[in-house]
Structures are given as structure tokens and as C-alpha cells.
Design an enzyme around this catalytic site. Structure first.
Site, PDB file in Angstrom:
ATOM      1  N   HIS A  74     -32.679   6.529 -37.317  1.00 43.12           N
ATOM      2  CA  HIS A  74     -31.330   6.518 -36.766  1.00 43.12           C
ATOM      3  C   HIS A  74     -31.108   5.460 -35.676  1.00 43.12           C
ATOM      4  O   HIS A  74     -30.000   5.368 -35.139  1.00 43.12           O
ATOM      5  CB  HIS A  74     -31.016   7.892 -36.182  1.00 43.12           C
ATOM      6  CG  HIS A  74     -31.940   8.212 -35.040  1.00 43.12           C
ATOM      7  ND1 HIS A  74     -33.233   8.670 -35.246  1.00 43.12           N
ATOM      8  CD2 HIS A  74     -31.793   8.094 -33.702  1.00 43.12           C
ATOM      9  CE1 HIS A  74     -33.820   8.825 -34.079  1.00 43.12           C
ATOM     10  NE2 HIS A  74     -32.973   8.472 -33.131  1.00 43.12           N
ATOM     11  N   HIS A 106     -27.853   2.278 -32.082  1.00 47.78           N
ATOM     12  CA  HIS A 106     -28.007   3.708 -32.361  1.00 47.78           C
ATOM     13  C   HIS A 106     -26.992   4.078 -33.438  1.00 47.78           C
ATOM     14  O   HIS A 106     -25.796   3.948 -33.239  1.00 47.78           O
ATOM     15  CB  HIS A 106     -27.776   4.530 -31.090  1.00 47.78           C
ATOM     16  CG  HIS A 106     -28.472   5.838 -31.105  1.00 47.78           C
ATOM     17  ND1 HIS A 106     -28.017   6.922 -31.821  1.00 47.78           N
ATOM     18  CD2 HIS A 106     -29.615   6.237 -30.506  1.00 47.78           C
ATOM     19  CE1 HIS A 106     -28.848   7.942 -31.645  1.00 47.78           C
ATOM     20  NE2 HIS A 106     -29.823   7.547 -30.849  1.00 47.78           N
TER      21      HIS A 106
END
Length: 149
Positions: free
Chosen positions: A57, A72
Site C-alpha cells: 500500500h 501512500h
């Protein structure tokens, strides 16, 4: 001076638009955020450099000047345990700006109850180190988000 590009296409919402107090409060660092369109896509390297951290992620690329940029992919997406994310490079790999790093699907992230908004953070940057920040509007993956001196 390093040019930091958007890792995803979408709408620039700034850190104020991130539904997470740590990112919104710039506690991780200075930067901005992009709300991507829904559908499968590749997140690309925001600058030329080495992938020094790689999670399903999130990833960090550090350039030759030592500037590290965190991308992110969504908020609280660590809770998805990597589901729906596919790394396209490895930790330690050298990447070029615009090179695909992670394949993911923001609509699946949203369906899982998470925000797909992508913070793009200049790690360890002073408040006055970033300039020419795109304040709002649409960007394409690879478009300049800000300059880091």
C-alpha cells in the site's frame, strides 16, 4: 532541486483533503494528496531514484540528492493486508519517474471501506523546502506536483 511528480492521475486535494489527522496535520511530512479516479491503475514513481521501502500500500523512492518521497495508496490500506495491491518492482530497485511501481484498484479500496486518497509526502523536508505546489485541480500520473530544493 528535485521535481516530484504525481504517482497517480486524479484531483489534487492537498493534505487538508486527507481523511487522516496524521497526514492532514503534516506530521509525516510536507506534501500534498491526490484523489484518484476509480478503477484499476498503476501508481508510478514520483521521481528518479531507488525504492528504499516497499509495502503493498505504500512506497518510498529516494533520489540522488537524498530526497525521499513517500507515496501512500489510500488511507488505512495497511489493514487490507496487501489484498488488491501488486508490487511491480522490488525494494532496492532503481526506478525512473513515471515507471509503474504498484498496480492497485482505488474502487476496491473504497469498496473495502477505506479512502483511496493518495498522500505524496516529502520526507524530512523543511516547511520552506517545497515550492510550486499544485494547489488543486486535475493531474495526470507523471505531472509535476511540487519542487523540492
Amino acid at each position: 532541486m528535485s521535481t516530484v511528480s504525481s504517482p497517480v492521475s486524479g484531483r489534487v486535494v492537498g493534505l487538508d483533503g486527507v481523511p487522516d489527522p496524521v497526514f492532514a496535520g503534516a506530521m509525516v511530512g510536507q506534501g500534498t494528496a491526490v484523489d484518484p479516479p476509480r478503477g484499476a491503475m498503476d501508481a508510478v514513481a514520483p521521481l528518479d531514484g531507488i525504492v528504499v521501502s516497499l509495502h503493498p500500500h505504500a512506497f518510498v523512492v529516494v533520489d540522488a540528492e537524498g530526497h525521499g518521497v513517500l507515496t501512500h495508496l489510500g488511507i488505512d490500506t495497511v489493514q487490507l493486508g496487501g489484498e488488491g495491491f501488486e508490487a511491480l518492482v522490488g525494494k532496492g530497485d532503481t526506478v525512473e519517474r513515471g515507471q509503474p511501481v504498484v498496480r492497485w484498484d482505488p474502487s476496491a479500496v473504497e469498496a473495502a471501506g477505506k479512502s483511496p486518497i493518495c498522500p505524496v509526502i516529502a520526507l524530512d523536508a523543511g516547511a520552506d523546502a517545497l515550492s510550486d505546489m499544485v494547489p488543486a485541480g486535475e493531474v495526470r500520473a507523471g505531472d509535476t506536483l511540487f519542487l523540492w530544493s
